[in-house]
Design a protein around this motif. Sequence first.
Motif, PDB file in Angstrom:
ATOM      1  N   ASN A   1      13.174 118.458  85.640  1.00  0.00           N
ATOM      2  CA  ASN A   1      12.516 118.927  84.423  1.00  0.00           C
ATOM      3  C   ASN A   1      12.644 117.993  83.237  1.00  0.00           C
ATOM      4  N   PHE A   2      13.681 117.168  83.189  1.00  0.00           N
ATOM      5  CA  PHE A   2      13.905 116.335  82.020  1.00  0.00           C
ATOM      6  C   PHE A   2      13.786 114.842  82.296  1.00  0.00           C
ATOM      7  N   VAL A   3      13.743 114.452  83.554  1.00  0.00           N
ATOM      8  CA  VAL A   3      13.630 113.044  83.915  1.00  0.00           C
ATOM      9  C   VAL A   3      12.332 112.856  84.682  1.00  0.00           C
ATOM     10  N   PRO A   4      11.547 111.828  84.363  1.00  0.00           N
ATOM     11  CA  PRO A   4      10.294 111.602  85.093  1.00  0.00           C
ATOM     12  C   PRO A   4      10.525 111.404  86.581  1.00  0.00           C
ATOM     13  N   SER A   5       9.444 111.412  87.314  1.00  0.00           N
ATOM     14  CA  SER A   5       9.526 111.363  88.768  1.00  0.00           C
ATOM     15  C   SER A   5      10.182 110.083  89.269  1.00  0.00           C
ATOM     16  N   ALA A   6      10.191 109.042  88.451  1.00  0.00           N
ATOM     17  CA  ALA A   6      10.821 107.794  88.886  1.00  0.00           C
ATOM     18  C   ALA A   6      12.321 107.942  89.084  1.00  0.00           C
TER      19      ALA A   6
ATOM     20  N   VAL B   1       3.857 105.653  85.465  1.00  0.00           N
ATOM     21  CA  VAL B   1       4.456 105.249  86.739  1.00  0.00           C
ATOM     22  C   VAL B   1       3.468 105.405  87.885  1.00  0.00           C
ATOM     23  N   ARG B   2       2.639 106.457  87.845  1.00  0.00           N
ATOM     24  CA  ARG B   2       1.680 106.696  88.931  1.00  0.00           C
ATOM     25  C   ARG B   2       0.469 105.764  88.845  1.00  0.00           C
ATOM     26  N   LEU B   3       0.010 105.474  87.625  1.00  0.00           N
ATOM     27  CA  LEU B   3      -1.216 104.696  87.479  1.00  0.00           C
ATOM     28  C   LEU B   3      -0.977 103.196  87.474  1.00  0.00           C
ATOM     29  N   PHE B   4       0.231 102.776  87.114  1.00  0.00           N
ATOM     30  CA  PHE B   4       0.531 101.339  87.044  1.00  0.00           C
ATOM     31  C   PHE B   4       1.781 101.043  87.879  1.00  0.00           C
ATOM     32  N   PRO B   5       1.641 101.022  89.186  1.00  0.00           N
ATOM     33  CA  PRO B   5       2.813 100.816  90.055  1.00  0.00           C
ATOM     34  C   PRO B   5       3.192  99.352  90.233  1.00  0.00           C
TER      35      PRO B   5
ATOM     36  N   MET C   1       5.667 113.436  80.439  1.00  0.00           N
ATOM     37  CA  MET C   1       4.361 113.482  81.086  1.00  0.00           C
ATOM     38  C   MET C   1       3.676 112.113  81.020  1.00  0.00           C
ATOM     39  N   LEU C   2       3.720 111.465  79.851  1.00  0.00           N
ATOM     40  CA  LEU C   2       3.093 110.150  79.713  1.00  0.00           C
ATOM     41  C   LEU C   2       3.812 109.100  80.555  1.00  0.00           C
TER      42      LEU C   2
END
Length: 409
Positions: free
Chosen positions: A70-75, A226-230, A220-221
Motif C-alpha cells: 500500500n505504501f511502496v510502489p510495485s518496484a 515503472v510500467r511505461l518506462f522499463p 501511483m505516478l
Amino acid sequence: MLQRINTLWEFWRFLLQRFIADQGNNNAAALTYTTLFAVVPMMTVTFSMLSAIPAFQDTGEQIQSFIFSNFVPSAGEALQQYLRDFTTQARQLTWIGVALLAATAFWMLVTIEKTFNTIWRVRQPRRGVSSFLLYWAILSLGPLLLGGGFAISTYFTSLSLISGPGALLGVQTLLKFMPLLFSVAAFTLLFATVPNAHVPMRHALLGGLFVAILLEAAKMLFGLYVRLFPGYQLIYGAFATVPLFLLWIYLSWLIILFGAQLVCNLGVPQHWRKREMPRLLMALGVLRVFYERQQSGLKVRLRDMHRQGWLLAEHEWEEILLFLEQQKLVAPTGSGYWVLSRDLGHYSLQQLLSHSPWPLPRAENLPEQLDEAWYPALRSGLATLQDAQAALFDGDLAQWLQPQAKSPE
C-alpha cells in the motif's frame, strides 16, 4: 475569489522558499541514506515487540506485507523478500548485535528530530531522559498500535465473511480506506510529537492528510513510470530494484519534509508573512515587552508577545531569543518563560546594532507606521545613517583604488 487565489499562491510560494532555504533536498538525501541502514533494524525491533505479545505473533508479517503493498510502489515487491530474509537473520543475533540494531534505529529517529527541529527553528533539542522516552515510545508503542489496528481490521473482515457480503457495508468501506487512514495517523503523530516545539494538533492533522494524499498520488505516478518506462531494467538488470527503492525513499522524504514546512507555517498569520518584518524591529519589540513586564515583576513567553501585537512565529521567537541570550539580555526560567537579565540602562542601542547578526534595514523598506513609541526615532536615525553613508562612500571605485600622489619631501 481572485484575492483568495493570490493568497494561496503567496502562501505556497512562501513554503517553497522556506523549503529551499532549509535545504530540504539535502536533508531528504541524508534521511534516505539513514533509512537505508535503519530499515532492517526498525523492522527487527517492530517484529520483536509484536512477538512479545501472543495475540500479535503473526501480525508483523501482515504489517510488512501491508506496507509494501500500500505504501511502496510495485518496484519494491522484489525487495520485500530480501528485507524479510535480512530481518529473519537479524533475529538470530546476540544481545550485542540486537543492541547495535536498536542503536541504529535510534540514530534514524535522532536524525529525523534534528531535521524537524531545523524546520521549526528549534535551538534546544531534547536531551537525556525526555529524548530516550520519546524514541522508546515510538519504537515500542508504534508497533503495538499498528498491531492493534490490524487485529481490529482482521476481526471486522472475519465478521463480514461470517455474516455474508451484504453485512457491515460501512465497515468494508472503511477497510478500503484503511491504508490512507493509517498513513494520516502516522504522519499526524510524527509532526505532533517529534519536533521539540508546540505543534497544534489541527495543524499536524492537516499536514498528515496532505502528506498521505500526496504520497498516494506519488505512488501511483511512480508505479506508472515503472510500467511505461522499463528502460532501467536494461541498465541495472537484476539490481534495478535497489536504485528504484532508494529513489522512492528520497521522493517520500521530500514530500514528508515539505509537509513539515506546511505544518510549521500554518500558525504564521497571513498579514505577518506579507509584511516580512526585519528581525531588528522584532528584537526591539521583544525587548520592549521584556522591559515593561520586568517593571511589574512578570516573566515573558511567546503568548505574551502575541498579546502585545507582535505575532511572531515560534521559529522567529527562538531566533531572536538566541541572539538576546548571547548578549546576556534575557535568560530562561523554565517552562517556556524568560526574564530580562540585564540593566538596559547600561546597554546602548549601538551595542545592539553592532552585535546584531542581521543587516541594518534600509529606511525605504521599513513599514510606514508601527505601533511602537521608539519606531519614529529609529526610522529617522536609519534614514540619516543611510544618507551619511552614501555621502561618505559615494566616490567611484577608480578614485578609491588609484594610488595617491606622494607629497614632495
